[in-house]
Design an enzyme around this catalytic site. Structure first.
Site, PDB file in Angstrom:
ATOM      1  N   ASP A  82      16.676  -6.998  -1.180  1.00  0.00           N
ATOM      2  CA  ASP A  82      16.430  -8.880  -0.764  1.00  0.00           C
ATOM      3  C   ASP A  82      16.896  -9.235  -1.998  1.00  0.00           C
ATOM      4  O   ASP A  82      15.935  -8.569  -3.190  1.00  0.00           O
ATOM      5  CB  ASP A  82      15.182  -9.145   0.130  1.00  0.00           C
ATOM      6  CG  ASP A  82      14.165  -8.817  -0.175  1.00  0.00           C
ATOM      7  OD1 ASP A  82      14.223  -8.245  -0.914  1.00  0.00           O
ATOM      8  OD2 ASP A  82      12.684  -9.485   0.055  1.00  0.00           O
ATOM      9  N   GLU A 149      11.214  -6.595   0.759  1.00  0.00           N
ATOM     10  CA  GLU A 149      10.309  -6.976   0.438  1.00  0.00           C
ATOM     11  C   GLU A 149       9.829  -8.154  -0.510  1.00  0.00           C
ATOM     12  O   GLU A 149       8.586  -7.935  -0.436  1.00  0.00           O
ATOM     13  CB  GLU A 149      10.920  -5.843  -0.748  1.00  0.00           C
ATOM     14  CG  GLU A 149       9.609  -5.358  -2.089  1.00  0.00           C
ATOM     15  CD  GLU A 149       8.878  -6.463  -2.521  1.00  0.00           C
ATOM     16  OE1 GLU A 149       7.539  -6.804  -2.992  1.00  0.00           O
ATOM     17  OE2 GLU A 149       9.604  -7.576  -2.928  1.00  0.00           O
ATOM     18  N   ARG A 189       0.796   3.932 -13.749  1.00  0.00           N
ATOM     19  CA  ARG A 189      -0.877   4.093 -14.207  1.00  0.00           C
ATOM     20  C   ARG A 189      -1.220   4.900 -12.473  1.00  0.00           C
ATOM     21  O   ARG A 189      -0.548   4.560 -11.861  1.00  0.00           O
ATOM     22  CB  ARG A 189      -1.873   3.118 -14.220  1.00  0.00           C
ATOM     23  CG  ARG A 189      -1.967   2.186 -13.757  1.00  0.00           C
ATOM     24  CD  ARG A 189      -2.448   1.392 -13.398  1.00  0.00           C
ATOM     25  NE  ARG A 189      -4.248   0.922 -14.621  1.00  0.00           N
ATOM     26  CZ  ARG A 189      -5.043   1.447 -13.550  1.00  0.00           C
ATOM     27  NH1 ARG A 189      -5.396   1.607 -12.257  1.00  0.00           N
ATOM     28  NH2 ARG A 189      -6.068   1.728 -14.528  1.00  0.00           N
TER      29      ARG A 189
HETATM   30 ZN    ZN Z   1       9.906 -10.174  -6.559  1.00  0.00          ZN
HETATM   31 ZN    ZN Z   2      11.043  -7.096  -6.777  1.00  0.00          ZN
END
Ligand code: ZN
Ligand code: ZN
Length: 426
Positions: A82, A149, A189
């Site tokens: 997106d 997302e 990490r």
């Molecule tokens: Zn973003």
């Molecule tokens: Zn992103």
């Protein structure tokens, strides 16, 4: 007998089509859960690569490709698709001029300001090379092209659409995100990598009236002001000095006119945390302060606190991270992979795949910025003190990863990491 077939053979020949794909995606960005054109392009390209079994419409606009290639581990690779409601200002020849209607019905500009077009491009490069070198590895690859997302909805939507039952169970989930680091650098990490993010709408109820007679009203503007100020004490007074959290009031609305005391005020808050215990503590403190300030003002009814969505904490499984970092070093160079001293405050919903599917997961950021802009910056200062302030970050209207060599290095990184988990070919 195993051979060490180089899975990157043919990448040079593939790059022109990947560049073309990247520019096409960049100039056709789509808002969260509206990624229909993007999903169509992805499914079309994946079907053209031999062996991929492609399922569309997973969790709305998600696309899943499965490539089964003999006995071996199953590796899930995820890219998000997106874009954001941002007016692009990069001046690139392939800059977006796209507009769309958002969920509230507003006409908004749209831009791939977070680089998800780069993620799609790199994953499709990896799927092409895996398909063309099936003698060089064994196992199963699940390529996930996830919608939404940015709104923390896409991973959840795909999982709720029967993902676990419909697709092979992964032994590891891998994902990468382009960021404003020098090209060729990857950062990650073990343990917490990215913050949890919780967003809320708070409605504070007062009793409106004439601005000249506040004594006959309950003023929600004063109530809101008190809430905003008191919320500033959550991090300073309730979170330990070695812990991290952020409480931001990003939106405040009340009233229409200077001499009318309104009936209610609305706040929108965003809370970031990198430790589940701290997160619970901060959320409870926010709730307590909002409720208590309303009571202190004599509010006629309790405030209404509604979730606007939340991102989980992104946690990298420790031993899986060690394996992946080793592979990224192999792909990008020994010095190219930096370990962050602390988690970053951005958020991701990638972690849901590992958590829900019961698999270790590893996420890393890879650089897309011109190394020349980092002259004088050492790897250590980058890892500990962050970016030079003049480098545009993700979500900026100026955010523009260098197409070259970022596309190539993103493919190399993801392919190298995937290969570390797959069985060797014969
Ligand atoms: Zn973003
Ligand atoms: Zn992103």
């Amino acid at each position: 007998m195993t051979t060490d077939t180089d899975l990157t053979t043919g990448l040079d020949a593939l790059l022109p089509s990947l560049r073309e794909l990247y520019q096409d995606l960049h100039s056709h960005p789509e808002l969260s859960l509206q990624e229909t054109r993007t999903a169509g392009v992805v499914a079309g390209m994946l079907r053209a690569q031999p062996g991929w079994e492609v399922t569309e419409g997973v969790g709305g606009t998600g696309v899943v490709g499965v490539l089964t290639n003999g006995e071996g581990p199953t590796v899930l690779l995820r890219a998000d698709m997106d874009a954001l409601p941002v007016q692009e200002a990069t001046g690139l020849p392939y800059a977006s001029v796209a507009r769309a209607t958002d969920r509230e019905g507003n006409d908004v500009p749209v831009m791939h300001a977070c680089g998800h077009d780069m993620h799609i491009t790199c994953l499709l490069g990896v799927t092409a090379l895996l398909a063309h070198h099936r003698d060089g590895w064994h196992g199963t690859v699940v390529a996930v092209f996830q919608p939404a997302e940015e709104t923390a909805e896409g991973a959840r939507a795909m999982l709720d659409d029967g993902f676990a039952e419909r697709f092979p169970k992964p032994d590891v989930c891998l994902g990468q995100h382009v960021g404003p680091f020098p090209t060729g650098v990857a950062v990650t990490r073990p343990g917490p990598l990215m913050a949890a993010s919780d967003s809320y709408r708070v409605r504070l109820f007062g009793r409106g009236g004439h601005g000249s007679a506040p004594e006959s009203t309950v003023d929600p503007v004063v109530m809101a002001a008190a809430v905003v100020m008191r919320l500033q004490t959550v991090v300073s007074r309730e979170v330990g000095a070695s812990q991290a959290a952020v409480v931001t009031v990003g939106s405040i609305h009340a009233g229409t006119k200077e001499n009318i005391i309104p009936d209610e005020a609305e706040l929108k808050l965003n809370i970031r945390s990198v430790d589940p215990v701290v997160r619970e503590r901060v959320l409870a403190a926010v709730r307590r302060i909002v409720t208590a300030e309303a009571e202190a003002s004599g509010a006629p009814k309790e405030p209404e606190i509604t979730s606007l969505g939340s991102f989980p904490l992104t946690v990298n499984t420790a031993d899986a991270t060690a394996t992946t970092v080793e592979a990224l070093r192999g792909a990008l160079g020994e010095q190219a992979v930096l370990t962050l001293s602390q988690p970053v405050n951005g958020s991701e919903d990638f972690g849901l795949f590992g958590t829900e599917l019961g698999a270790p997961s590893v996420f890393w950021h890879f650089g897309g910025a011109d190394p020349a802009a980092f002259a004088g910056t050492t790897a250590e200062s980058l890892a500990s003190r962050g970016l030079p302030p003049e480098i545009p970050m993700n979500h900026s209207p100026y955010y523009a990863p260098l197409q070259d060599p970022t596309v190539e290095l993103g493919v190399r990184a993801l392919l190298g990491a995937a290969r570390a988990w797959l069985a060797p070919g014969e």
